[in-house]
Motif scaffolding. Structure first.
Motif, PDB file in Angstrom:
ATOM      1  N   TYR A  74       0.853  -1.185   0.000  1.00 31.20           N
ATOM      2  CA  TYR A  74       0.000   0.000   0.000  1.00 31.20           C
ATOM      3  C   TYR A  74       0.895   1.243   0.000  1.00 31.20           C
ATOM      4  O   TYR A  74       1.604   1.500   0.983  1.00 31.20           O
ATOM      5  CB  TYR A  74      -0.899   0.017   1.236  1.00 31.20           C
ATOM      6  CG  TYR A  74      -1.862  -1.149   1.311  1.00 31.20           C
ATOM      7  CD1 TYR A  74      -3.210  -0.990   0.999  1.00 31.20           C
ATOM      8  CD2 TYR A  74      -1.421  -2.412   1.713  1.00 31.20           C
ATOM      9  CE1 TYR A  74      -4.098  -2.062   1.063  1.00 31.20           C
ATOM     10  CE2 TYR A  74      -2.299  -3.488   1.791  1.00 31.20           C
ATOM     11  CZ  TYR A  74      -3.628  -3.302   1.463  1.00 31.20           C
ATOM     12  OH  TYR A  74      -4.498  -4.371   1.533  1.00 31.20           O
ATOM     13  N   HIS A  75       0.868   1.989  -1.088  1.00 27.70           N
ATOM     14  CA  HIS A  75       1.677   3.199  -1.200  1.00 27.70           C
ATOM     15  C   HIS A  75       0.771   4.401  -0.940  1.00 27.70           C
ATOM     16  O   HIS A  75      -0.092   4.741  -1.767  1.00 27.70           O
ATOM     17  CB  HIS A  75       2.345   3.276  -2.572  1.00 27.70           C
ATOM     18  CG  HIS A  75       3.464   2.292  -2.746  1.00 27.70           C
ATOM     19  ND1 HIS A  75       4.775   2.590  -2.412  1.00 27.70           N
ATOM     20  CD2 HIS A  75       3.448   1.003  -3.179  1.00 27.70           C
ATOM     21  CE1 HIS A  75       5.525   1.519  -2.649  1.00 27.70           C
ATOM     22  NE2 HIS A  75       4.747   0.550  -3.110  1.00 27.70           N
ATOM     23  N   LEU A  76       0.948   5.021   0.229  1.00 25.16           N
ATOM     24  CA  LEU A  76       0.115   6.145   0.610  1.00 25.16           C
ATOM     25  C   LEU A  76       0.596   7.422  -0.075  1.00 25.16           C
ATOM     26  O   LEU A  76       1.772   7.568  -0.416  1.00 25.16           O
ATOM     27  CB  LEU A  76       0.142   6.329   2.127  1.00 25.16           C
ATOM     28  CG  LEU A  76      -0.296   5.118   2.949  1.00 25.16           C
ATOM     29  CD1 LEU A  76      -0.195   5.427   4.451  1.00 25.16           C
ATOM     30  CD2 LEU A  76      -1.729   4.698   2.597  1.00 25.16           C
ATOM     31  N   THR A  77      -0.341   8.339  -0.272  1.00 26.83           N
ATOM     32  CA  THR A  77      -0.027   9.645  -0.843  1.00 26.83           C
ATOM     33  C   THR A  77      -0.015  10.666   0.283  1.00 26.83           C
ATOM     34  O   THR A  77      -1.059  10.944   0.884  1.00 26.83           O
ATOM     35  CB  THR A  77      -1.075  10.045  -1.899  1.00 26.83           C
ATOM     36  OG1 THR A  77      -1.115   9.046  -2.925  1.00 26.83           O
ATOM     37  CG2 THR A  77      -0.727  11.402  -2.513  1.00 26.83           C
ATOM     38  N   PRO A  78       1.137  11.236   0.625  1.00 25.79           N
ATOM     39  CA  PRO A  78       1.210  12.130   1.788  1.00 25.79           C
ATOM     40  C   PRO A  78       0.500  13.450   1.546  1.00 25.79           C
ATOM     41  O   PRO A  78       0.380  13.912   0.406  1.00 25.79           O
ATOM     42  CB  PRO A  78       2.718  12.342   1.973  1.00 25.79           C
ATOM     43  CG  PRO A  78       3.301  12.099   0.622  1.00 25.79           C
ATOM     44  CD  PRO A  78       2.447  11.053  -0.021  1.00 25.79           C
TER      45      PRO A  78
END
Length: 333
Positions: A74-78
Motif C-alpha cells: 500500500y503506497h500512501l499519498t502524503p
C-alpha cells in the motif's frame, strides 16, 4: 554479560515511593483501556485492499471502525499538515510544517493486518500514521515502512505519531523509515519508529522496530506509555552524519514523559534507553547491548530533574559506559 544491581536514581525513599506509585498508576490506567476486537463492540468492519480505500476512509473523523487490511503493498499519498505544537522544542507552541500518510481522527479506530504482517504500508510521509484526537485506537499486525524526513527539523517524524489520543500499538514491524539522505544530513534528526506526543496514552507491546533513522520509541511532553516486549534494533549502528538505522536513542523519554519500560531488547543505537529533563520511568528487565555510547542515560539537560527506578537490566558491550548519570544533583522536596 553482567546483570546490573538494582539502582534507583534518588536517595530519598519518599521520592522513590512516589515514583513507583505514580508509574504503577500509569500502568493501571493503561490496563483499564478497552481491548479492541471486532466483536467487542458494535463496530463497522471494512476490508480494504488498496491505498485509495484507506485514504477515502480517513478523509474526516470516523467513529467505531475496524479496518481489516488485506496482504499486499500500500503506497500512501502524503498530505501537508501544520502541527500546532512542537514535541521537542523549548517553546512547545512552535508551529511545525510536516506531512502525513494517514491522518486518523475520531474514536475506536482499529487498523489490523494479517498475523504475518504481510500488509505493508509505505507511508512516504514524515508522520506515517498520525493519530490526533483519537480515543481507543489500535494498530496491529502491520508492516509500516518507507517514511520520509520532513525538512523542518522540529517535526517529530515517525512511522506512528500519536497526539491527544489513546492508542494500542501491538505486534507491528516498523522498519526502514530512513528518509532522504540530504535532508537528514541537514536536519540531523531522522525518522523514528513511534512518537508519543501531548496527551498520548500508549500501550506499545511486541513490536519489531528495526533499521529506522532516528529513535526507536520517543515520548515527549505529557505522554504516557507502557513499553513492553519490543525489539528496537538499529541495524547499521550509524555514526555521526552517516544515514542509516541506529541513530538516536532506542527508547527515549524527554520533558515530563512517563513510562514503564519493561522486557525490551535495545541494540545497535547511539544510546540505549534515555530519561531526559523531567522524565519519570520504571526501567526493568531490559536487555541493552551493542550500543555506541551509553546503555542507559539519565540527563537533566541543566533544567530538569528526571527520576527513574532502574533495576534488573542487562547492559552489555557499550562504547562509553553502562549507565550515565549526568549530573547527579540533590533533589529539592
Amino acid at each position: 554479560m553482567h546483570h546490573a544491581q538494582p539502582f534507583i536514581i534518588s536517595s530519598n525513599p519518599q521520592i522513590n515511593h512516589c515514583v513507583r506509585a505514580g508509574t504503577v498508576l500509569v500502568l493501571l490506567l493503561l490496563a483499564a483501556q478497552p481491548v479492541l476486537h471486532a466483536g467487542a463492540f458494535d463496530a463497522h468492519v471494512l476490508r480494504v485492499s488498496t491505498a485509495a480505500e484507506l485514504h477515502r476512509l480517513f478523509r474526516s473523523p470516523v467513529d467505531t471502525l475496524v479496518v481489516q487490511i488485506a496482504p499486499g503493498e500500500y503506497h500512501l499519498t502524503p498530505t501537508a499538515i501544520t502541527d500546532s505544537t512542537c514535541g521537542n522544542c523549548t517553546d512547545p507552541h512552535t508551529r511545525v510544517m510536516a506531512t502525513a500518510g494517514l491522518h486518523l481522527r475520531g474514536k475506536r479506530i482499529h487498523l489490523v493486518g494479517p498475523a504475518d504482517s504481510s500488509a505493508v504500508l509505505h507511508t512516504h510521509a514524515g508522520f506515517g500514521l498520525f493519530f490526533e484526537w483519537c480515543a481507543d485506537g489500535r494498530v496491529e499486525n502491520l508492516t509500516i515502512t518507507g517514511g520520509t524526513r520532513d525538512p523542518d527539523g522540529n517535526a517529530t517524524d515517525a512511522a506512528i505519531v500519536v497526539k491527544h489520543s489513546r492508542i494500542v500499538v501491538r505486534n507491528n514491524l516498523i522498519t526502514t523509515n530512513i528518509g532522504d539522505t540530504a535532508i537528514v544530513r541537514t536536519t540531523i534528526v531522522g525518522v523514528m519508529g513511534v512518537s508519543g506526543r501531548e496527551g498520548a496514552k500508549l500501550s506499545i507491546t511486541g513490536n519489531r522496530i528495526i533499521n529506522n533513522s532516528w529513535d526507536g520509541i520517543a515520548l515527549y511532553r505529557d505522554a504516557e506509555a507502557l513499553i513492553e516486549g519490543n525489539i528496537a534494533r538499529g541495524v547499521e549502528k550509524a555514526r555521526g552524519a552517516t544515514i542509516g538505522g541506529g541513530r538516536g536513542v532506542g527508547i527515549g523519554l524527554t520533558w515530563n514523559a512517563r513510562a514503564a519500560i519493561r522486557s525490551n531488547l535495545v541494540t545497535r543505537y547511539w544510546k540505549g534507553i534515555g530519561l531526559f529533563v523531567d522524565a519519570v520511568a520504571i526501567v526493568e528487565q531490559n536487555l541493552v547491548e551493542d550500543i555506541l555510547t551509553w546503555g542507559i542515560a539519565y540527563w537533566d539537560a541543566d533544567k530538569g530533574a528526571p527520576v527513574g527506578v532502574i533495576e534488573n537490566n542487562v547492559i552489555y558491550k557499550t562504547g562509553a559506559c553502562g549507565a550515565s548519570i549526568s549530573p547527579m544533583r540533590p533533589i529539592a522536596y
